[in-house]
Design an enzyme around this catalytic site. Structure first.
Site, PDB file in Angstrom:
ATOM      1  N   ARG A 468      14.060  12.216  -8.622  1.00  0.00           N
ATOM      2  CA  ARG A 468      14.703  12.884  -9.756  1.00  0.00           C
ATOM      3  C   ARG A 468      15.931  12.097 -10.213  1.00  0.00           C
ATOM      4  O   ARG A 468      16.659  11.530  -9.394  1.00  0.00           O
ATOM      5  CB  ARG A 468      15.181  14.275  -9.307  1.00  0.00           C
ATOM      6  CG  ARG A 468      15.109  15.267 -10.395  1.00  0.00           C
ATOM      7  CD  ARG A 468      15.202  16.699  -9.977  1.00  0.00           C
ATOM      8  NE  ARG A 468      15.701  16.935  -8.631  1.00  0.00           N
ATOM      9  CZ  ARG A 468      16.077  18.130  -8.255  1.00  0.00           C
ATOM     10  NH1 ARG A 468      16.041  19.120  -9.117  1.00  0.00           N
ATOM     11  NH2 ARG A 468      16.489  18.338  -7.036  1.00  0.00           N
ATOM     12  N   SER A 532      17.194   9.310   0.762  1.00  0.00           N
ATOM     13  CA  SER A 532      16.902  10.195   1.902  1.00  0.00           C
ATOM     14  C   SER A 532      16.231   9.490   3.060  1.00  0.00           C
ATOM     15  O   SER A 532      15.121   9.875   3.491  1.00  0.00           O
ATOM     16  CB  SER A 532      16.054  11.359   1.413  1.00  0.00           C
ATOM     17  OG  SER A 532      16.614  11.882   0.240  1.00  0.00           O
ATOM     18  N   ASP A 583      20.305  12.843   1.661  1.00  0.00           N
ATOM     19  CA  ASP A 583      20.074  14.125   0.975  1.00  0.00           C
ATOM     20  C   ASP A 583      20.698  15.296   1.721  1.00  0.00           C
ATOM     21  O   ASP A 583      21.096  16.298   1.117  1.00  0.00           O
ATOM     22  CB  ASP A 583      18.584  14.355   0.702  1.00  0.00           C
ATOM     23  CG  ASP A 583      17.713  14.216   1.931  1.00  0.00           C
ATOM     24  OD1 ASP A 583      16.500  14.492   1.811  1.00  0.00           O
ATOM     25  OD2 ASP A 583      18.225  13.815   2.986  1.00  0.00           O
TER      26      ASP A 583
HETATM   27  C1  0WK Z   1      15.798  18.559  -2.779  1.00  0.00           C
HETATM   28  C2  0WK Z   1      16.978  17.584  -2.776  1.00  0.00           C
HETATM   29  C3  0WK Z   1      16.521  16.226  -2.341  1.00  0.00           C
HETATM   30  C4  0WK Z   1      15.827  16.324  -0.990  1.00  0.00           C
HETATM   31  C5  0WK Z   1      14.691  17.304  -1.091  1.00  0.00           C
HETATM   32  C6  0WK Z   1      14.037  17.460   0.246  1.00  0.00           C
HETATM   33  O1  0WK Z   1      17.526  17.484  -4.055  1.00  0.00           O
HETATM   34  O2  0WK Z   1      17.612  15.360  -2.255  1.00  0.00           O
HETATM   35  O3  0WK Z   1      15.384  15.052  -0.579  1.00  0.00           O
HETATM   36  O4  0WK Z   1      15.171  18.565  -1.508  1.00  0.00           O
HETATM   37  O5  0WK Z   1      13.008  18.344   0.172  1.00  0.00           O
HETATM   38  P1  0WK Z   1      11.515  17.911  -0.114  1.00  0.00           P
HETATM   39  O6  0WK Z   1      11.435  17.584  -1.517  1.00  0.00           O
HETATM   40  O7  0WK Z   1      11.254  16.754   0.766  1.00  0.00           O
HETATM   41  O8  0WK Z   1      10.720  19.070   0.272  1.00  0.00           O
HETATM   42  C1  BGC Z   2      14.901  10.912   6.767  1.00  0.00           C
HETATM   43  C2  BGC Z   2      16.257  11.531   6.510  1.00  0.00           C
HETATM   44  C3  BGC Z   2      16.152  12.605   5.438  1.00  0.00           C
HETATM   45  C4  BGC Z   2      15.066  13.592   5.786  1.00  0.00           C
HETATM   46  C5  BGC Z   2      14.907  14.667   4.771  1.00  0.00           C
HETATM   47  C6  BGC Z   2      13.874  11.987   7.027  1.00  0.00           C
HETATM   48  O1  BGC Z   2      12.602  11.417   7.140  1.00  0.00           O
HETATM   49  O2  BGC Z   2      14.973  10.060   7.881  1.00  0.00           O
HETATM   50  O3  BGC Z   2      17.183  10.558   6.119  1.00  0.00           O
HETATM   51  O4  BGC Z   2      17.384  13.244   5.358  1.00  0.00           O
HETATM   52  O5  BGC Z   2      13.830  12.936   5.950  1.00  0.00           O
HETATM   53  O6  BGC Z   2      14.530  14.199   3.531  1.00  0.00           O
END
Ligand code: 0WK
Ligand code: BGC
Ligand code: BGC
Length: 863
Positions: A468, A532, A583
């Site tokens: 994003r 992240s 993140d």
């Molecule tokens: C939303 C945050 C982003 C993070 C994500 C993690 O803005 O920085 O990496 O959540 O959640 P996912 O999208 O991996 O479920």
């Molecule tokens: C990464 C982290 C990150 C997390 C959540 C992990 O795989 O090593 O740096 O914060 O995922 O996105």
């Protein structure tokens, strides 16, 4: 008037509470049950008291658990649970876990269960015949093992006289006769094939042996199903019914009969007596009738009838259906919403209060059942401990094979908490950090937002399920406000698995597109980069990628400074990366903007991780002792050194073997969204292979990696439409699921997601206790900022996590704050500081070229 209604409601409530209270057993009462059970165990073992003992302690002629030398091909029958199963089992030696099984499930109609013995055994043989046809094995004379889940007086491994039928069985001319003989005669009657029946075992014994094949510590087998029973390995010298004093023998306790000598009348309720009176075997199996699946629904129905008769439920109206025996099944005790629809199906027009009361009744009855089984089990475990003259006993109880390894007691969770705490300390320590698995990476973020931040920023958010780009405007009209606009961009597989330069060029292109659309091409806005992945920071805008995780694997990036790589790619776009944040840090900052207590940031999404504010004096890798700095724990790598091997299952190992980074991020692979669906799929495949699901049907879709997603787990665990969703999803996988299959799959999903919430509660618990110790305060009050698709999407996850954290860290008040807007806002906050720092440095360099102007504190604060 109002008081009269209130009084009536209050007295009604009291009546209901009094009724439910008869099911609430105090620790003293449970200790008494344990003690009484122990007396009955002893009486059952002794020759002179055995005849009158209510717990029969039947010898099984099984002298030991498997030792891995077992091998061969066998037929097996499994009669007496919910389903009748015929199986063929192939055991290969050497590779300890190499067992192949094929099976088919057959119904046993009621008229057969309660017909003549001859009809029953003829039916069994007919099913065997069908199975042998199905397997093309009619002419192979295989040894057969018979799991017969009823009390039998055995005089040998292949001789057992049925003592009495239990559960729904009542076939005539069987009690007192040798079951193996009856089966042999039926095979002879059919005269179609010949089998060598070599063993008859109780289902508890079968369960213990199955689990002991995987865990040698398993010496107890428990069945908590249609019936209830337990077996365990007893010392021969204590079994007076069998010759010999050497070694051990498994004893089938038949604890279902406990109480037949009236020694638990003090805890039996009038509803238990109703159920017993209406059963096939009044006066018998009293303990079973208080604890097993066949009767719990019936107890609930009796209570509902009584409460209704007393006008406390359903406005006193009893329907014919509610009067129908067995109409309220044990499986009916599900979510509240479902209670409503179940009551409707019973023709009961229920109010919301009614549904709540019904759910309370279900809870009270099932809780008592679990407690009574626990008390009984405690008596057995104590017996074994004393047999071995031990103060402390480590033992495994074999229950449902695949899932029990995924359930953790609070004791185990506290142990994992302690292990993680140790890893945190290793990560913080200068000399231990290089070998630590939990890297505890300094972020150079020294505090959460203080309200002074302002400006116009671009934030890039890469690494979660979406890439994003955001524009974040922080202004100070009356109060500090934040406006955000964002756009999501693709990160195709070929980009995230390609070269690093292509990846960063892709990011730069998207940024260009975004700036175009936002008409900010010439604005030279400062950029904050949420990246992240684990990075070793040397300052806010300098971060070396340690290793890729999750779906990313771009080459030429690990070991490189990602700011340099990105700045190179975006050079011609005239913007500058001012700060890189993880993140978790972005999430903590975003939530810190709204809640000044926020000092922890957690992601439970595709990946998982946590950061928190640590005392600088504890961070050996960074100069200085004053104040705090945010630490990115990178807890995903917890266990990479083998510290979690005792709780990792074969499914976790399979996930890791098939991942992009085998041997790494082992904790993440047990708990995060990227792997949860796949974990469930692997368990379903194994259970299907063993005929426990889908009648053994295995389809190419079910065998395809990634076909069962984490979003499916969340959908299936939805309390209202979960089972419908399960049917839909499983049908799409081509396995034609039965209703039982759907319930079982929902159960598997719950166990896997519950384990994730419990494990994360344990590691978060370690961070919270550390914060409390750092503050040296008796009680911790803090806020945890949290984000991630698994946490947000899964219907039960957040509640389970919160509950377990509060149990594991009782001396804390933790507020969980969901980051509504993602980590972009947080990244902008950090960028605001970074920009101010840069301006300040320029100013000092301009004013005081040697750079030291003695305003150390400010510098400390920002750098
Ligand atoms: C939303 C945050 C982003 C993070 C994500 C993690 O803005 O920085 O990496 O959540 O959640 P996912 O999208 O991996 O479920
Ligand atoms: C990464 C982290 C990150 C997390 C959540 C992990 O795989 O090593 O740096 O914060 O995922 O996105
Ligand atoms: C039987 C036991 C059996 C248990 C669980 C009881 O009714 O008496 O032999 O182990 O059910 O199936």
């Amino acid at each position: 008037m109002v008081t009269a209604v209130a009084q009536r409601l209050a007295s009604q409530r009291k009546e209901i509470d009094d009724t439910l209270a008869t099911f609430a057993l105090s620790p003293t009462q449970l200790q008494e049950v344990k003690a009484k059970m122990r007396v009955e165990l002893e009486r059952g073992l002794k020759k002179d008291t055995h005849p009158t003992a209510s717990v029969k302690m039947l010898p099984t002629y099984v002298y030991r658990t498997p030792d891995g030398t077992e091998r061969g091909k066998y037929l097996a029958l499994d009669l007496g649970g919910t389903n009748f199963r015929v199986l063929v089992v192939k055991i290969r030696t050497g590779m300890r876990n190499s067992v192949r099984m094929y099976n088919k499930i057959y119904a046993i109609p009621l008229e057969i269960m309660q017909g003549t013995g001859e009809e029953l055994f003829d039916h069994i043989v007919q099913c065997i015949s069908d199975f042998l046809d199905y397997m093309g094995m009619k002419n192979t004379r295989l040894p057969l093992g018979f799991t017969f889940s009823f009390p039998c007086n055995q005089t040998g491994i292949d001789k057992g006289d049925l003592v009495s039928w239990t559960k729904g069985f009542k076939a005539t001319d069987c009690e007192g006769y040798d079951v193996v003989d009856m089966l042999r005669e039926a095979i002879k009657r059919r005269n179609e094939f010949d089998l060598d029946i070599v063993a008859i075992v109780n289902d508890t014994v079968g369960t213990m042996m199955t689990c002991a094949y995987e865990d040698p510590k398993c010496q107890i087998g428990l069945i908590a199903g249609t019936g209830s029973n337990v077996c365990y390995m007893e010392e021969m010298k204590n079994i007076e019914l069998v010759e010999g004093d050497e070694g051990q023998m498994c004893v089938n306790t038949e604890w279902g009969g406990f109480g037949e000598n009236d020694n638990i009348e003090d805890i039996r309720t009038r509803y238990d007596r109703e159920v017993d009176g209406g059963s096939l075997n009044p006066g018998k199996q009293r303990f079973e009738k208080m604890t097993s699946g066949m009767y719990l629904g019936e107890i609930v129905r009796q209570i509902l009838i009584d409460l209704t008769k007393r006008g406390l439920l359903f406005r006193g109206r009893i329907t014919e259906r509610l009067k129908t025996k067995g109409i309220f099944e044990t499986n009916d005790r599900l979510a509240l919403l479902q209670v409503r629809s179940i009551l409707q199906s019973l023709g009961l027009d229920s109010t919301c209060d009614d549904s709540i009361i019904v759910k309370e009744v279900c809870g009270a009855v099932s809780r008592r059942a679990a407690q009574l089984c626990g008390a009984g089990m405690a008596a057995v475990v104590d017996k074994i401990r004393e047999n071995r003259g031990l103060d402390h006993l480590e033992i495994t109880v074999g229950i449902d094979k695949y899932l029990y390894a995924m359930r953790f007691s609070d004791e185990t969770l506290r142990d994992i908490m302690a292990r993680f705490r140790r890893e945190m300390e290793n990560g913080l320590g200068g000399d231990t950090n290089p070998t630590a698995t939990v890297k505890m990476l300094p972020t150079f973020v020294r505090s959460i937002p203080d309200g002074s931040e302002k400006g116009d920023f671009i934030a890039l958010d890469l690494g979660g399920s979406n890439f994003r780009i955001l524009r974040v405007k922080v202004s100070h009209e009356k109060k500090q406000t934040v406006q955000m606009e964002s756009q999501i961009y693709e990160t195709p597989e070929d980009i995230i698995h390609g070269s690093g330069s292509r990846l960063f060029d892709h990011v730069a292109e998207c940024l260009g597109d975004f700036m175009e659309k936002q008409k900010i091409k010439d604005k030279k806005l400062p950029v904050g980069f949420t990246f992240s992945f684990p990075c070793a920071h040397s300052k806010l805008d300098e971060a070396v990628l340690l290793t890729w995780t999750k779906r990313f694997k771009a080459s030429g990036v690990e070991g490189m400074d990602v700011v340099k790589l990105l700045n190179k790619a975006i050079k011609k776009r005239g913007v500058n990366i001012m700060a890189v944040v993880n993140d978790t840090v972005g999430t903590m900052m975003t939530c810190g903007f709204d809640d000044q207590r926020c000092e922890v940031g957690i992601i439970i999404g595709t990946g998982t991780n946590a950061c928190y504010m640590e005392e600088l004096r504890h961070i050996d890798m960074v100069e200085g002792d004053e104040g705090r700095m945010c630490i990115n724990t990178e807890w995903g790598a917890f266990g990479d050194d083998g510290t979690l091997e005792d709780i990792r299952t074969e499914f976790d190992r399979e996930i890791d073997r098939g991942s992009l980074n085998p041997g790494k991020q082992l904790f993440e692979k047990m708990v995060s969204g990227m792997y949860m669906g796949e974990l469930v799929r692997l368990i379903l495949v194994k259970m299907a292979k063993e005929g426990l699901l889908f009648e053994g049907r295995i389809t190419p879709e079910l065998l395809t990696k990634g076909k069962f997603e984490t979003k499916h787990v969340s959908a299936i665990e939805k309390s209202k439409e979960g089972l419908t969703k399960a049917k839909e999803i499983l049908t799409r996988l081509g396995v034609e699921p039965s209703e039982d299959d759907c319930i079982a799959v929902q159960h598997v999903c719950a166990i896997v997601s519950f384990r994730s919430a419990n494990l994360i509660a344990a590691t978060l618990g370690a961070i919270l206790t550390r914060l409390k110790d750092n503050k040296n305060s008796p009680r911790l009050r803090t806020t945890v900022g949290i984000d991630g698709s698994l946490y947000k999407m899964h219907p039960q996850y957040s509640r389970r996590l919160h509950k377990t954290v509060r149990r594991l860290v009782p001396e804390s008040d933790v507020r969980f704050l969901l980051s509504e807007s993602g980590s972009g806002k947080g990244a902008a906050m950090v960028t605001a500081w970074a920009s101010r720092l840069t301006q300040y440095r320029h100013m000092t360099l301009f004013c005081f070229p040697d750079g030291d102007l003695g305003v150390k504190s400010f510098n400390m604060q920002l750098s």
